[in-house]
Design a protein around this motif. Sequence first.
Motif, short mmCIF file in Angstrom:
data_model
loop_
_atom_site.label_atom_id
_atom_site.label_comp_id
_atom_site.label_asym_id
_atom_site.label_seq_id
_atom_site.Cartn_x
_atom_site.Cartn_y
_atom_site.Cartn_z
N HIS A 31 0.79 -1.23 0.00
CA HIS A 31 0.00 0.00 0.00
C HIS A 31 0.82 1.28 0.00
O HIS A 31 0.26 2.36 -0.21
CB HIS A 31 -0.93 0.02 1.22
CG HIS A 31 -1.83 -1.16 1.31
ND1 HIS A 31 -2.85 -1.39 0.41
CD2 HIS A 31 -1.85 -2.21 2.18
CE1 HIS A 31 -3.48 -2.51 0.73
NE2 HIS A 31 -2.90 -3.03 1.80
N GLY A 32 2.10 1.20 0.25
CA GLY A 32 2.87 2.42 0.43
C GLY A 32 2.59 3.04 1.79
O GLY A 32 2.01 2.41 2.68
N LEU A 33 2.98 4.30 1.93
CA LEU A 33 2.87 4.96 3.23
C LEU A 33 1.80 6.04 3.27
O LEU A 33 1.49 6.56 4.36
CB LEU A 33 4.21 5.61 3.59
CG LEU A 33 5.30 4.64 4.04
CD1 LEU A 33 6.67 5.29 3.90
CD2 LEU A 33 5.08 4.22 5.48
N GLN A 34 1.22 6.36 2.14
CA GLN A 34 0.35 7.54 2.08
C GLN A 34 -0.83 7.45 3.03
O GLN A 34 -1.16 8.40 3.74
CB GLN A 34 -0.15 7.74 0.65
CG GLN A 34 0.96 8.04 -0.35
CD GLN A 34 1.80 9.25 0.05
OE1 GLN A 34 1.27 10.25 0.49
NE2 GLN A 34 3.11 9.13 -0.10
N ASN A 35 -1.50 6.32 3.07
CA ASN A 35 -2.70 6.18 3.90
C ASN A 35 -2.53 5.10 4.97
O ASN A 35 -3.52 4.54 5.44
CB ASN A 35 -3.91 5.86 3.02
CG ASN A 35 -4.19 6.95 2.00
OD1 ASN A 35 -4.31 8.11 2.36
ND2 ASN A 35 -4.27 6.57 0.73
N SER A 37 -1.66 4.05 8.62
CA SER A 37 -1.60 4.65 9.95
C SER A 37 -0.94 3.71 10.95
O SER A 37 -0.83 2.50 10.72
CB SER A 37 -3.01 4.99 10.44
OG SER A 37 -3.75 3.79 10.64
N ARG A 126 9.10 0.77 -2.12
CA ARG A 126 8.06 1.69 -1.64
C ARG A 126 8.66 2.76 -0.73
O ARG A 126 8.28 3.94 -0.81
CB ARG A 126 6.98 0.92 -0.88
CG ARG A 126 6.05 0.12 -1.74
CD ARG A 126 5.01 1.00 -2.40
NE ARG A 126 3.88 0.22 -2.85
CZ ARG A 126 2.77 0.73 -3.38
NH1 ARG A 126 2.66 2.04 -3.50
NH2 ARG A 126 1.79 -0.05 -3.77
N SER A 129 10.31 5.37 -2.78
CA SER A 129 9.44 6.24 -3.60
C SER A 129 8.43 7.02 -2.79
O SER A 129 7.96 8.07 -3.24
CB SER A 129 8.70 5.40 -4.65
OG SER A 129 7.85 4.45 -4.02
N SER A 130 8.07 6.55 -1.58
CA SER A 130 6.96 7.21 -0.88
C SER A 130 7.27 7.62 0.55
O SER A 130 6.36 8.04 1.27
CB SER A 130 5.73 6.29 -0.88
OG SER A 130 5.98 5.09 -0.15
N ALA A 131 8.52 7.50 0.97
CA ALA A 131 8.84 7.86 2.35
C ALA A 131 9.38 9.28 2.48
O ALA A 131 10.06 9.61 3.44
CB ALA A 131 9.83 6.87 2.95
N GLY A 132 9.10 10.10 1.47
CA GLY A 132 9.46 11.51 1.58
C GLY A 132 10.96 11.72 1.65
O GLY A 132 11.76 10.97 1.08
#
Length: 219
Positions: A31-35, A37, A126, A129-132
Amino acid sequence: MAQTSDLSADRNAQSTQQRLINAAIPLIAEHGLQNLSFRVINKAAGARNQMAISYHFGSMEGLLQAGLLQALQPYVAALGARLDALLERHPADAVPVAELAAAMLDPMMAMAARPSGLIELKFVSRVASSAGEYGLPLITRELTPATHRLIALLAASRPDVPAASLGLRVVFGFNTLLQTLAHWDSPQLWPASVQSVEQLAPALHDYLVGGLSGPLPAP
């Protein structure tokens, strides 16, 4: 009695930490980290304390660092062993580029061939690419010692190429391997049918050798 209780508490803490890591890796891989929790990870790990991640890792960054260590340590160890073996067979200034490429490639191919290894590669991809702003530095921290060894051996056999250029080539090679093998089972990415990860090995090896050993462009 107090000592026994302390040991039991330590084991419980270690168990909770490991369950949180084991829960986070596949969730982030998918899912990545965006959503994602803390609550979702805690639930997947069976952690009753909703502050478990903060307690054990301090932050999501701390959890990611622990997950990256678990995912990348076997690769780094295998790469180090391959480099040691190469230095037993060749002088330090004459390690063939093709064998350095194989040392980079083969341990990651082995990861991608295992379901758990593939999930870990997807997790690392992931995070990258998605951990800022802290994702890539965390990955770099784990890979830096092995990367420096590779660059040193490559520079010794290719004194005609500036070390800075060789360093970038190694980084590009790692990134290509990670992104390609993490998603090898996504058929929409490929112009040809890829039935197994092993099919990619010859082309990836040729790609690495070409990138690592290619001449500098004419001025």
